[in-house]
Design a protein around this motif. Structure first.
Motif, PDB file in Angstrom:
ATOM      1  N   GLU A 210       0.842  -1.198   0.000  1.00 44.03           N
ATOM      2  CA  GLU A 210       0.000   0.000   0.000  1.00 44.03           C
ATOM      3  C   GLU A 210       0.874   1.243   0.000  1.00 44.03           C
ATOM      4  N   ILE A 211       0.316   2.275  -0.614  1.00 37.69           N
ATOM      5  CA  ILE A 211       1.023   3.561  -0.604  1.00 37.69           C
ATOM      6  C   ILE A 211       0.729   4.227   0.729  1.00 37.69           C
ATOM      7  N   VAL A 212       1.775   4.580   1.461  1.00 33.84           N
ATOM      8  CA  VAL A 212       1.534   5.217   2.752  1.00 33.84           C
ATOM      9  C   VAL A 212       1.686   6.730   2.682  1.00 33.84           C
ATOM     10  N   GLU A 213       2.345   7.204   1.642  1.00 31.75           N
ATOM     11  CA  GLU A 213       2.474   8.644   1.495  1.00 31.75           C
ATOM     12  C   GLU A 213       2.588   8.962   0.020  1.00 31.75           C
ATOM     13  N   ASP A 214       1.866   9.950  -0.410  1.00 34.75           N
ATOM     14  CA  ASP A 214       1.861  10.264  -1.838  1.00 34.75           C
ATOM     15  C   ASP A 214       1.877  11.773  -2.008  1.00 34.75           C
ATOM     16  N   GLN A 215       3.034  12.293  -2.422  1.00 36.11           N
ATOM     17  CA  GLN A 215       3.151  13.728  -2.629  1.00 36.11           C
ATOM     18  C   GLN A 215       3.747  13.986  -4.004  1.00 36.11           C
ATOM     19  N   PRO A 216       3.561  15.202  -4.520  1.00 36.59           N
ATOM     20  CA  PRO A 216       4.043  15.471  -5.882  1.00 36.59           C
ATOM     21  C   PRO A 216       5.528  15.185  -6.038  1.00 36.59           C
ATOM     22  N   ASN A 217       6.294  15.239  -4.939  1.00 33.75           N
ATOM     23  CA  ASN A 217       7.730  15.002  -5.100  1.00 33.75           C
ATOM     24  C   ASN A 217       8.229  13.730  -4.420  1.00 33.75           C
ATOM     25  N   SER A 218       7.296  12.939  -3.899  1.00 34.42           N
ATOM     26  CA  SER A 218       7.746  11.677  -3.311  1.00 34.42           C
ATOM     27  C   SER A 218       6.599  10.686  -3.117  1.00 34.42           C
ATOM     28  N   ILE A 219       6.958   9.404  -3.197  1.00 37.68           N
ATOM     29  CA  ILE A 219       5.987   8.336  -2.956  1.00 37.68           C
ATOM     30  C   ILE A 219       6.623   7.357  -1.980  1.00 37.68           C
ATOM     31  N   THR A 220       5.860   6.917  -0.980  1.00 45.25           N
ATOM     32  CA  THR A 220       6.361   5.902  -0.058  1.00 45.25           C
ATOM     33  C   THR A 220       5.358   4.757  -0.020  1.00 45.25           C
ATOM     34  N   TRP A 221       5.849   3.542  -0.086  1.00 48.82           N
ATOM     35  CA  TRP A 221       4.956   2.381  -0.020  1.00 48.82           C
ATOM     36  C   TRP A 221       5.564   1.329   0.874  1.00 48.82           C
ATOM     37  N   ARG A 222       4.732   0.382   1.296  1.00 48.71           N
ATOM     38  CA  ARG A 222       5.282  -0.740   2.057  1.00 48.71           C
ATOM     39  C   ARG A 222       4.341  -1.917   1.923  1.00 48.71           C
ATOM     40  N   SER A 223       4.883  -3.094   2.217  1.00 46.94           N
ATOM     41  CA  SER A 223       4.049  -4.281   2.124  1.00 46.94           C
ATOM     42  C   SER A 223       3.020  -4.254   3.250  1.00 46.94           C
ATOM     43  N   ILE A 224       1.863  -4.877   3.004  1.00 45.06           N
ATOM     44  CA  ILE A 224       0.822  -4.959   4.028  1.00 45.06           C
ATOM     45  C   ILE A 224       1.383  -5.789   5.184  1.00 45.06           C
ATOM     46  N   PRO A 225       1.192  -5.339   6.410  1.00 45.52           N
ATOM     47  CA  PRO A 225       1.719  -6.098   7.544  1.00 45.52           C
ATOM     48  C   PRO A 225       1.311  -7.563   7.458  1.00 45.52           C
ATOM     49  N   GLY A 226       2.228  -8.429   7.733  1.00 46.30           N
ATOM     50  CA  GLY A 226       1.943  -9.865   7.689  1.00 46.30           C
ATOM     51  C   GLY A 226       2.306 -10.510   6.366  1.00 46.30           C
ATOM     52  N   SER A 227       2.763  -9.741   5.387  1.00 41.49           N
ATOM     53  CA  SER A 227       3.156 -10.328   4.100  1.00 41.49           C
ATOM     54  C   SER A 227       4.382 -11.215   4.281  1.00 41.49           C
ATOM     55  N   ASP A 228       4.509 -12.179   3.355  1.00 42.15           N
ATOM     56  CA  ASP A 228       5.703 -13.023   3.330  1.00 42.15           C
ATOM     57  C   ASP A 228       6.959 -12.186   3.202  1.00 42.15           C
ATOM     58  N   VAL A 229       6.830 -11.175   2.364  1.00 45.91           N
ATOM     59  CA  VAL A 229       7.981 -10.354   2.074  1.00 45.91           C
ATOM     60  C   VAL A 229       7.776  -8.996   2.710  1.00 45.91           C
ATOM     61  N   ASP A 230       8.469  -8.778   3.797  1.00 48.66           N
ATOM     62  CA  ASP A 230       8.330  -7.516   4.496  1.00 48.66           C
ATOM     63  C   ASP A 230       9.256  -6.507   3.828  1.00 48.66           C
TER      64      ASP A 230
END
Ligand SMILES: NC(=O)c1ccc[n+]([C@@H]2O[C@H](COP(=O)([O-])OP(=O)(O)OC[C@H]3O[C@@H](n4cnc5c(N)ncnc54)[C@H](O)[C@@H]3O)[C@@H](O)[C@H]2O)c1
Ligand SMILES: [Zn+2]
Ligand SMILES: [Zn+2]
Lengths: 320, 390
Positions: A210-230
């Protein structure tokens, strides 16, 4: 949960084999310093010792070699885990060997002593080569297995406006076009996406992000908690100096869990994660600047292949 | 198709290989009508360039007819007759926009390898190791040409292959070597190496306004060509002390600029050669910078040393003190060929130069192995070999 931070994940090395290489490197480092100092301080004695004519020229030469040894030695001691300096020793050894080789041709040289010196240098060269190889091997293959989490940061200037790069990246389904290890990224919701990556032995590794932060000059994402691949990632788009486009900075973190999936994930990124991110950025640059990723006759194949065309079917499979 | 493949040190063979095909939509396939052997190929032949693989197709100086184009190719049509520059360049990146085409940021798929060795990666090149991209070369019947809208130049009617082929490399290379000297009226330019590249550097130095050109080599036929075709004064470094003689010839001051058209396999009759040669023989890609050291020592205070001879790795005893204390400028580079294509084609059309003067041998592609052997030893008065694939 985000990836745990470790003080210096790059230097976590536990294999005993590797410690040996490091100890050897240390010893070679001190040997270099010692020899270097001796060559600088007492070139006459050294000349006598190795059986070459002791004159002003020899002394000057030996002092130069001494300075070179000293530099290599200090370099190794400062960074014993890095193969680079040890390779510089190998280069230095070869220089000594060849100088001794030309000493053979000179009638004023004591051949027996010179050949003993050459044999000694050859021995040290063998050690140097062994040690450099050992260290290179460890940094090529060993690192990932011993690392708990991986953090990578890379930056590249791309000749497009920050807005263009942002828009391209923001559509996550574009990511596989420049991230070679990704099979697909499917946008499943406003901020959600489903990622599939090529694992070892034809295995596919999947996770949701999921995208946790979305701004015109930056994007931050992370796997959903509990995913195989953290894992988590962020990308920043800043205007480069002098209208040169966009400075794109990517940061990624992976925390592979234990177990089979963990091993698969580790393998996924074993081919130098930093290199992989850099390759991806370079590919992104190519896609945005030229509309394609440059391919060569050799580069379309996995592993080594001579620079010559291959049969149609093979090329199709390789470029698919 | 048939292609000349590098199989190992001193071993090239003409083999049957698959035909090239479009891999990127900006590619063209060229049916090769003429292709040449270059001094740079000798560095591969002699095993001085790392990351070669058995089976690599050699060749980076070629021209021919476009027989296939990718969907995105706009400037070329099937049937066009083109000369292809040896660096592969996208035309759009930071370097290309500054006309530094041999430094294209987007054309080397193996950029990471080059970064490990050199810090940053230059452009991909045809037939010149995996470090430079792993592109198949042009000593073949056909070649795939990436970024076909950017590199190849169409050849106007009425010019023969022999007249335009060297636009692919050695004419622009020699020209760039002279251009980097920033020649002012009254200047004397000294050029090490009277191979094909040196010959073009001599001609170009005069084209760019040099008053005197002094050319240095040891092979009689090459020195003769430099005198007769290039109007240069010549020195045989086996017969005279080059540094002393250059001093004498320039009233003690030294040439205003010096061009190294020799590269990493330089030769000298003195002990220095044995020393450098031994070091290389012991398996390092260390270069023999004999001509370069001399060019630096010879150059006048505040002058320019222009390096177009190829170097691959590391050199020893680089006289940095001489460079620094005497305000020398060192300029270098693989030729940015694309930049020179049009202006130099114009010079050929105007009759200011006919590049075919360097050709001493025409051979069939099949005879490439023999060609390499005689070019290596400069046998049979060999200066430049052109191969005909069809
Ligand atoms: N920068 C570029 O883009 C570019 C392009 C093409 C070729 N090159 C390089 O230019 C160099 C010359 O290429 P070429 O095709 O003319 O090769 P070549 O082998 O035909 O010529 C080299 C010449 O240098 C002479 N030489 C050797 N040692 C010398 C010395 N100490 N002093 C004076 N002359 C000496 C040789 O006798 C020979 O005639 C090579 O290194 C080649 O790789 C560079
Ligand atoms: Zn060439
Ligand atoms: Zn480019």
């Amino acid at each position: 949960m985000s990836a745990q931070t470790q003080p210096n994940p790059w230097s976590q090395r536990q294999e005993p084999e590797n410690n040996n290489a490091e100890q050897l490197a240390n010893a070679l480092g001190w040997f270099s310093v010692g020899l270097g100092l001796a060559e600088i301080a007492a070139p006459g004695t050294i000349a006598e010792l190795i059986g070459v004519r002791d004159d002003d020229r020899t002394r000057a030469l030996l002092r130069i070699y001494g300075a070179r040894e000293l530099t290599a030695g200090i370099g190794i001691l400062a960074r014993p885990q890095s193969p680079g300096w040890v390779w510089s020793r190998v280069a230095g050894d070869l220089l000594d060997l060849s100088a001794l080789g030309s000493a053979f041709n000179s009638s004023r040289t004591n051949r027996t002593k010179a050949s003993i010196a050459a044999a000694a240098v050859l021995g040290v060269t063998a050690l140097d080569v062994y040690c450099a190889k050992q260290l290179s091997q460890v940094s090529e293959n060993g690192e990932i297995e011993t690392r708990k989490s991986v953090r990578v940061k890379k930056a590249m200037v791309i000749g497009r406006s920050p807005d263009e790069v942002y828009r391209f990246w923001h559509d996550f389904s574009n990511l596989p076009s420049f991230m070679k290890h990704l099979e697909s990224v499917e946008v499943t919701g406003d901020r959600q996406s489903h990622w599939k990556a090529r694992g070892p032995a034809g295995r596919t590794v999947e996770w949701d992000a999921e995208i946790v932060e979305d701004q015109p000059n930056s994007i931050t994402w992370r796997s959903i908690p509990g995913s195989d691949v953290d894992n988590s990632g962020s990308v920043r788009f800043e205007r480069a100096t002098g209208g040169r486009g966009t400075l794109v900075t990517v940061e990624l973190a992976y925390a592979p869990p234990a177990g089979v999936a963990g091993a698969a994930v580790a393998k996924l990124f074993r081919a130098e994660p930093a290199q992989q991110v850099e390759d991806s950025l370079r590919a992104l640059k190519q896609v945005l600047e030229t509309g394609e990723i440059a391919k060569s006759d050799a580069s379309i194949h996995r592993g080594m292949h001579p620079a010559q065309p291959c049969l149609k079917a093979a090329a199709k499979a390789a470029t698919a | 198709m048939k292609a000349n493949c590098w199989m190992g040190k001193h071993d090239v063979r003409v083999e049957q290989v698959p035909d090239p095909q479009i891999l990127n939509q900006q590619d063209a396939i060229v049916k090769i009508t003429s292709t040449a052997i270059c001094g740079s190929d000798l560095h591969l032949y002699n095993g001085f360039v790392p990351t070669m693989e058995s089976g690599d197709i050699l060749g980076h100086e070629f021209m021919g007819e476009v027989v296939e184009i990718g969907r995105e190719v706009k400037n070329l049509n099937i049937g066009d007759r083109v000369v292809v520059p040896f660096p592969i360049a996208c035309g759009r990146c930071f370097s290309c926009q500054r006309e530094l085409f041999s430094l294209c940021e987007n054309s080397n798929p193996n950029a990471w390898m080059a970064e490990k060795l050199w810090g940053h990666s230059p452009a991909g090149l045809f037939g010149y190791s995996h470090l430079m991209g792993g592109y198949a070369g042009g000593q073949a019947e056909y070649a795939r040409v990436p970024f076909a809208d950017v590199g190849p130049i169409k050849v106007p009617e009425g010019l023969s292959d022999d007249q335009v082929l060297f636009l692919s490399d050695i004419f622009p290379t020699g020209y760039m070597g002279a251009e980097m000297c920033n020649i002012q009226s009254g200047d004397t330019i000294a050029i090490w190496g009277c191979g094909p590249v040196g010959q073009f550097a001599i001609k170009s130095a005069f084209l760019l306004g040099a008053e005197r050109v002094i050319a240095i080599d040891r092979f009689g036929p090459r020195l003769k060509m430099a005198r007769e075709k290039g109007r240069a004064e010549t020195l045989n470094y086996e017969e005279v002390d080059v540094l002393e003689t250059l001093k004498e010839m320039t009233g003690g001051r030294g040439p205003d600029a010096c061009i190294d058209a020799v590269g990493l396999e330089a030769h000298t009759p003195s002990l220095v050669h044995a020393y450098d040669r031994a070091k290389q023989a012991l398996m390092l890609e260390t270069d023999r910078p004999i001509a370069l050291r001399q060019a630096i020592m010879a150059c006048r205070n505040g002058g320019t040393v222009s390096v177009i001879g190829v170097y691959g790795g590391f050199v020893d005893k680089f006289p940095m003190g001489s460079v620094m204390n005497r305000s020398l400028t060192i300029r270098t580079g693989q030729a940015h060929v694309q930049k020179y294509l049009r202006p130099l084609l114009e010079r050929i059309q105007k009759g200011e130069i006919d590049p075919s003067f360097v050709i001493t041998h025409h051979m069939r592609l099949d005879e490439a192995p023999e060609g390499f052997a005689i070019f290596l030893k400069k046998q049979d008065d060999c200066i430049k070999i052109v191969l005909k694939p069809h």
